[in-house]
Write a protein that holds these residues in place. Structure first.
Motif, PDB file in Angstrom:
ATOM      1  N   ARG A   6       0.887  -1.161   0.077  1.00 12.86           N
ATOM      2  CA  ARG A   6      -0.206   0.064   0.099  1.00 12.86           C
ATOM      3  C   ARG A   6       1.021   1.329  -0.002  1.00 12.86           C
ATOM      4  NH1 ARG A   6      -3.375   1.396   4.059  1.00 12.86           N
ATOM      5  NH2 ARG A   6      -2.232   0.408   5.739  1.00 12.86           N
ATOM      6  N   THR A  14      -0.332   4.239   0.781  1.00 13.39           N
ATOM      7  CA  THR A  14      -1.398   5.118   1.665  1.00 13.39           C
ATOM      8  C   THR A  14      -0.278   5.713   2.771  1.00 13.39           C
ATOM      9  OG1 THR A  14      -2.305   3.382   2.846  1.00 13.39           O
ATOM     10  CG2 THR A  14      -3.448   4.441   0.812  1.00 13.39           C
ATOM     11  N   ASP A  18       0.306   5.462   9.021  1.00 13.09           N
ATOM     12  CA  ASP A  18      -0.012   5.996  10.365  1.00 13.09           C
ATOM     13  C   ASP A  18      -0.321   4.827  11.337  1.00 13.09           C
ATOM     14  OD1 ASP A  18      -0.367   8.594   9.065  1.00 13.09           O
ATOM     15  OD2 ASP A  18      -2.216   8.194   8.203  1.00 13.09           O
ATOM     16  N   CYS A  34       2.217   9.867  13.054  1.00 14.55           N
ATOM     17  CA  CYS A  34       1.557  10.148  11.633  1.00 14.55           C
ATOM     18  C   CYS A  34       2.789  10.157  10.582  1.00 14.55           C
ATOM     19  CB  CYS A  34       1.085  11.637  11.943  1.00 14.55           C
ATOM     20  SG  CYS A  34      -0.125  11.942  12.974  1.00 14.55           S
ATOM     21  N   THR A  41      -2.148  14.428   4.817  1.00 12.76           N
ATOM     22  CA  THR A  41      -3.283  14.230   3.693  1.00 12.76           C
ATOM     23  C   THR A  41      -4.701  14.235   4.473  1.00 12.76           C
ATOM     24  OG1 THR A  41      -3.202  11.712   3.889  1.00 12.76           O
ATOM     25  CG2 THR A  41      -1.578  12.722   2.507  1.00 12.76           C
ATOM     26  N   ALA A  42      -5.695  14.265   3.600  1.00 12.29           N
ATOM     27  CA  ALA A  42      -7.026  14.487   4.356  1.00 12.29           C
ATOM     28  C   ALA A  42      -7.206  12.971   4.982  1.00 12.29           C
ATOM     29  CB  ALA A  42      -8.063  14.597   3.047  1.00 12.29           C
ATOM     30  N   GLU A  43      -6.652  11.875   4.387  1.00 10.28           N
ATOM     31  CA  GLU A  43      -6.809  10.657   5.193  1.00 10.28           C
ATOM     32  C   GLU A  43      -6.102  10.543   6.349  1.00 10.28           C
ATOM     33  OE1 GLU A  43      -5.417   6.010   4.216  1.00 10.28           O
ATOM     34  OE2 GLU A  43      -5.360   7.553   2.532  1.00 10.28           O
ATOM     35  N   THR A  44      -4.779  11.336   6.663  1.00  5.57           N
ATOM     36  CA  THR A  44      -4.181  11.133   7.766  1.00  5.57           C
ATOM     37  C   THR A  44      -5.010  12.036   8.655  1.00  5.57           C
ATOM     38  OG1 THR A  44      -2.145  10.543   7.072  1.00  5.57           O
ATOM     39  CG2 THR A  44      -2.424  11.868   9.044  1.00  5.57           C
ATOM     40  N   ASP A  67      -8.354  12.655   8.592  1.00  6.27           N
ATOM     41  CA  ASP A  67      -9.511  11.942   9.130  1.00  6.27           C
ATOM     42  C   ASP A  67      -9.348  10.875  10.156  1.00  6.27           C
ATOM     43  OD1 ASP A  67     -11.018  13.679   7.383  1.00  6.27           O
ATOM     44  OD2 ASP A  67     -11.010  12.150   5.929  1.00  6.27           O
ATOM     45  N   TRP A  68      -8.157  10.346   9.937  1.00 10.62           N
ATOM     46  CA  TRP A  68      -7.699   9.042  10.862  1.00 10.62           C
ATOM     47  C   TRP A  68      -7.599   9.605  12.218  1.00 10.62           C
ATOM     48  CZ3 TRP A  68      -2.618   9.014  12.923  1.00 10.62           C
ATOM     49  CH2 TRP A  68      -2.552   7.535  13.819  1.00 10.62           C
TER      50      TRP A  68
END
Length: 262
Positions: A106, A108, A111, A124, A137-140, A142-143
């Motif tokens: 992956r 991505t 984290d 992070c 990122t937006a993914e991090t 949000d996490w």
């Protein structure tokens, strides 16, 4: 009282003088041995990025060998070792060796949350593949938001990443710091149980604030960045490595000490 150490920027494999990376490995070994031989127990040890210089399998294998080797006179047990990637790390081999089960194929952000007795550490991935600057990122984000919202323990939390989100008056580092820091700051303001933000990347110990929280930057292991008013070369390879000791008191007040490792 909760006491933990932070080191950063080992850059294992850095072949600065044709030594095959022996100098970087020796300095990392000095720091890890120093922590190993402390008579008092630490609750955790953090490495805030750039474990490797090129992100190769061999460099992560070297890190694991250094971290696993017992020092003479060391304690029988060790605190958990928590890591996050830096701009010199590469996600696939980082995951393969340091985050088993996280899916090395992956790309991505790598984290990882660690819920220890008394504190939560949110490690992070601020790296941008192929670049030196950082981004959450937006993914991090949000996490992070989910981890801080859904943790039922309500214990103090630390957000750990490689890239500082504010200028540190070190021109070279400031050019490749974290970008889009406003989104990160807005998230922190929603979560008052975050005690501090911990970073590396600058190769110099620093303390400032971000989003109303302490922002603490660990010194470099492989080298030290010079400050503009000090003159000389921008990077000093002769100064000894150093570590940060963070002390979280029972009232959640944080104190940080920096120690040179002889």
């Amino acid at each position: 009282m909760f006491v933990f150490a932070q080191l950063s920027d080992l850059h294992l494999g850095q072949n600065r003088t044709g030594d095959g990376g022996a100098r970087a490995a020796e300095r990392a070994r000095r720091v890890l041995t120093y922590l190993d031989r402390l008579p008092g127990r630490l609750d955790a040890v953090l490495v805030s990025g750039d474990l490797a210089d090129h992100g190769t399998d061999e460099e992560y294998e070297e890190f694991l060998a250094l971290a696993g080797a017992r020092a003479a006179g060391a304690r029988d047990s060790r605190p958990p070792l928590l890591v996050c990637p830096g701009n010199h790390d590469v996600r696939a081999p980082f995951r393969r060796h340091l985050l088993p089960g996280d899916g090395a194929d992956r790309d991505t952000p790598a984290d990882r949350a660690h819920r220890l007795p008394g504190a939560t550490f949110l490690m992070c991935d601020s790296s941008v593949p192929g670049e030196d600057h950082g981004v959450l990122t937006a993914e991090t984000l949000d996490w992070l938001d989910r981890e801080l919202t859904d943790d039922p323990r309500h214990v103090p939390a630390f957000v750990v990443l490689h890239h500082p989100p504010v200028p540190l008056s070190v021109p070279y580092v400031d050019e490749i710091r974290l970008r889009d820091e406003e989104s990160f700051a807005a998230l922190l303001r929603r979560h008052p149980r975050v005690v501090a933000v911990l970073c590396g990347h600058a190769h110099t110990a620093a303390a400032t604030t971000f989003a109303g929280r302490p922002l603490l930057v660990a010194p470099g292991t492989v080298s030290t960045c010079a400050l503009p008013w000090e003159g000389g070369e921008p990077v000093d390879y002769d100064l000894p490595p150093a570590v940060a000791f963070h002390v979280l008191a029972d009232d959640h007040r944080l104190t940080t000490h920096f120690r040179v490792v002889p």
